[in-house]
Write an enzyme that holds these catalytic residues in place. Structure first.
Site, short mmCIF file in Angstrom:
data_model
loop_
_atom_site.label_atom_id
_atom_site.label_comp_id
_atom_site.label_asym_id
_atom_site.label_seq_id
_atom_site.Cartn_x
_atom_site.Cartn_y
_atom_site.Cartn_z
N TYR A 105 0.45 -12.68 -3.53
CA TYR A 105 0.11 -11.33 -3.07
C TYR A 105 0.90 -11.09 -1.79
O TYR A 105 0.53 -11.53 -0.70
CB TYR A 105 -1.41 -11.23 -2.82
CG TYR A 105 -1.87 -9.92 -2.24
CD1 TYR A 105 -1.34 -8.71 -2.69
CD2 TYR A 105 -2.85 -9.88 -1.26
CE1 TYR A 105 -1.76 -7.50 -2.16
CE2 TYR A 105 -3.29 -8.68 -0.72
CZ TYR A 105 -2.74 -7.49 -1.18
OH TYR A 105 -3.17 -6.29 -0.65
N ASP A 144 1.49 -9.29 -7.16
CA ASP A 144 1.76 -8.02 -6.50
C ASP A 144 2.80 -8.28 -5.41
O ASP A 144 2.48 -8.83 -4.36
CB ASP A 144 0.46 -7.48 -5.92
CG ASP A 144 0.63 -6.20 -5.12
OD1 ASP A 144 1.77 -5.70 -5.04
OD2 ASP A 144 -0.37 -5.72 -4.56
N HIS A 242 -4.48 -1.26 -9.63
CA HIS A 242 -3.40 -1.91 -10.36
C HIS A 242 -3.86 -2.14 -11.79
O HIS A 242 -5.07 -2.23 -12.06
CB HIS A 242 -3.05 -3.27 -9.75
CG HIS A 242 -2.53 -3.22 -8.35
ND1 HIS A 242 -1.23 -3.52 -8.03
CD2 HIS A 242 -3.16 -2.95 -7.17
CE1 HIS A 242 -1.06 -3.44 -6.73
NE2 HIS A 242 -2.22 -3.08 -6.18
#
Length: 255
Positions: A105, A144, A242
């Site tokens: 992330y 991500d 998301h």
């Protein structure tokens, strides 16, 4: 072999919005999570003895965090790039027989770009870390990455140029990462596919109109490119801002 990655933007909330149904339906060999936003003991996911679970929690409560749920027990697990200098729980690395799996992330530069300098320094460390792993065995990276790499990866490229997640500096770091020996699996298979995104603002109507960004990725060592069977984005799955992304690759996770 099937892998799934999903920034759930708070796992406890996502579980109440269909996460378990999607998990069971997808039947992945490896399922990676980002932005879990919880601490140890705050949730229990029961999928039976078939799965192993690994969690990297942020020191700050309700912030960041990553996890991996896998059918095959890894040879080793590493938490962060440098375990004593990664308080935000952003990286998990699992070593399997045939490859390393890294779920990440990436730090957000923030709307006012106040964290851009830190973000760029972090990108250099992360790229170096992946290159060192890649010397040992192939690497699959998912998560991500907080950047829309090309104009094709964002709905309104002109209006967003220079904004967090679409600055020239962030996009350049993504280019450097790919040039270091990795491929964007989705663009490898679908170089010209448009209007496919993985994140949408929570502002009213934005997702309905598909005004999105593709900022969630499966990357892989270049030498794995020939083994990629499919790379897809489950745009219709709700539960987070998301949506999940999926990678199917030829071969056995344990060989």
């Amino acid at each position: 072999m099937k892998l799934v990655s999903w920034n759930v933007n708070g796992l406890r909330a996502c579980v109440n919005k269909g996460f378990n149904d999607y998990f069971k339906h997808k039947d992945a060999d490896i399922f990676c999570l980002q932005e879990t936003k919880l601490q140890e003991g705050q949730i229990t996911l029961s999928y039976g003895e078939e799965y192993e679970q690994y969690w990297n929690y942020a020191v700050k409560k309700g912030y960041s965090g990553t996890a991996v749920i896998t059918r095959v027990k890894p040879l080793s697990v590493r938490y962060g790039i440098e375990e004593d200098h990664e308080p935000e729980g952003r990286i998990l690395t699992l070593e399997f027989d045939a490859f390393y799996l890294v779920t990440v992330y990436t730090p957000n530069a923030k709307r006012d770009l106040s964290r851009l300098e830190y973000r760029l320094e972090w990108e250099d460390r992360f790229r170096g870390y992946l290159q060192e792993l890649d010397k040992l065995k192939p690497v699959i990276i998912c998560g991500d990455l907080n950047v829309a790499h090309q104009e094709i990866d964002i709905k309104n490229a002109k209006a967003n140029r220079g904004n967090s997640g679409f600055t020239e500096e962030e996009r350049d770091k993504m280019t450097k990462l790919l040039n270091a020996g990795f491929v964007d699996t989705f663009r490898h298979l679908y170089p010209e596919r448009t209007d496919i995104y993985s994140w949408w603002s929570n502002m009213p109507g934005v997702r309905d109109r598909n005004v999105g960004w593709r900022i969630d990725y499966f990357l892989a060592s270049t030498r794995l490119a020939a083994s990629i069977v499919d790379a897809s984005i489950d745009c219709d799955i709700l539960g987070s801002d998301h949506c999940p992304i999926v990678l199917e690759i030829a071969g056995d996770i344990s060989s």
